[in-house]
Design an enzyme around this catalytic site. Structure first.
Site, PDB file in Angstrom:
ATOM      1  N   ALA A  60       0.856  -1.182   0.000  1.00  0.00           N
ATOM      2  CA  ALA A  60       0.000   0.000   0.000  1.00  0.00           C
ATOM      3  C   ALA A  60       0.893   1.232   0.000  1.00  0.00           C
ATOM      4  O   ALA A  60       1.702   1.421   0.908  1.00  0.00           O
ATOM      5  CB  ALA A  60      -0.910  -0.006   1.232  1.00  0.00           C
ATOM      6  N   VAL A  86       4.173  -1.260   3.615  1.00  0.00           N
ATOM      7  CA  VAL A  86       4.115   0.152   3.255  1.00  0.00           C
ATOM      8  C   VAL A  86       5.061   0.434   2.095  1.00  0.00           C
ATOM      9  O   VAL A  86       6.264   0.171   2.188  1.00  0.00           O
ATOM     10  CB  VAL A  86       4.461   1.050   4.457  1.00  0.00           C
ATOM     11  CG1 VAL A  86       4.420   2.519   4.048  1.00  0.00           C
ATOM     12  CG2 VAL A  86       3.506   0.791   5.622  1.00  0.00           C
ATOM     13  N   LYS A  87       4.499   0.973   1.023  1.00  0.00           N
ATOM     14  CA  LYS A  87       5.266   1.244  -0.187  1.00  0.00           C
ATOM     15  C   LYS A  87       5.779   2.681  -0.150  1.00  0.00           C
ATOM     16  O   LYS A  87       4.999   3.631  -0.062  1.00  0.00           O
ATOM     17  CB  LYS A  87       4.367   1.022  -1.406  1.00  0.00           C
ATOM     18  CG  LYS A  87       5.072   0.735  -2.702  1.00  0.00           C
ATOM     19  CD  LYS A  87       4.025   0.323  -3.738  1.00  0.00           C
ATOM     20  CE  LYS A  87       4.652   0.031  -5.078  1.00  0.00           C
ATOM     21  NZ  LYS A  87       3.606  -0.301  -6.082  1.00  0.00           N
ATOM     22  N   VAL A  88       7.107   2.835  -0.210  1.00  0.00           N
ATOM     23  CA  VAL A  88       7.770   4.124   0.006  1.00  0.00           C
ATOM     24  C   VAL A  88       8.625   4.470  -1.214  1.00  0.00           C
ATOM     25  O   VAL A  88       9.363   3.621  -1.717  1.00  0.00           O
ATOM     26  CB  VAL A  88       8.665   4.061   1.266  1.00  0.00           C
ATOM     27  CG1 VAL A  88       9.380   5.381   1.492  1.00  0.00           C
ATOM     28  CG2 VAL A  88       7.838   3.675   2.500  1.00  0.00           C
TER      29      VAL A  88
END
Length: 218
Positions: A60, A86-88
């Site tokens: 996400a 968590v996509k960073v």
């Protein structure tokens, strides 16, 4: 190599999952918008729906670009479901956030990787996954698969734990080459996954078997 599907479409996720080979999902704001998902509450609920469909990691993506914003948004996303990763983005504050998430037990996927140097930074910061964009590299007249091989070699030599998640996949051949070069994960559209099923000799062979079966039962 694990298979992730790159979509926010629930029907496509279910179809891929029903094949029995799906290990996870990756999404981004563009894919959410494509499905008409708008507003923070709707996005959060959609991520939850995806997590309920798949027994695997679901990336996400944050939309903040400053350290504080990335961390706060990432904490909200991670709280949705244990499957959330968590996509960073690969930017300076993104790298700082990757380290913070790693130190605080939140899994991450570093996205928009286009060089081995960026892949090294992602690994050093403790990213769970990092995503080289193969198709986009090919579009710029460079060889995306050469980058996969280079990163795979570096990670092996340095014993980095970050998983190579080959992204921006455009064809079944990309999937095969990514597996050959040592990618840990391949994320791709449903069409590319289904494309692995296809071979003209399979179709010819099946047609012959079915024809002979009819003769046996005549």
């Amino acid at each position: 190599m694990k298979f992730f599907i790159d979509t926010a479409n629930l029907d496509q996720i279910k179809e891929a999952n029903d094949l029995g080979v799906l290990d996870g999902v990756t999404t981004n704001p563009s894919l959410m918008a494509k499905e008409g998902i708008k507003g923070e509450e709707a996005v959060m609920k959609h991520y939850e729906a995806i997590c309920d469909l798949v027994d695997g990691d679901v990336s996400a993506e944050v939309i903040s670009t400053d350290f504080k914003g990335i961390v706060e948004e990432g904490k909200k996303l991670a709280a949705i479901h244990p499957h959330i990763v968590v996509k960073v983005p690969m930017i300076k504050d993104g790298v700082k956030a990757l380290k913070w998430f790693s130190d605080n037990g939140i899994r991450t996927n570093c996205t928009l990787i286009f060089s081995a140097g960026q892949a090294i930074l992602a690994a050093k910061a403790g990213a769970t996954y990092m995503s080289p964009f193969i198709g986009r590299i090919d579009d710029s007249n460079w060889d995306g698969m050469e980058l996969i091989g280079q990163i795979s070699h570096i990670y092996s030599v340095q014993e980095y734990k970050t998983q190579i998640l080959a992204a921006s996949i455009r064809s079944p051949l990309h999937i095969v080459k990514a597996a050959e070069l040592g990618a840990d994960v391949c994320t791709c559209p449903l069409d590319s996954i289904l494309g692995l099923l296809k071979h003209p000799l399979t179709d010819i062979g099946l047609a012959k078997f079915l024809e002979d079966a009819k003769k046996m039962n005549a």
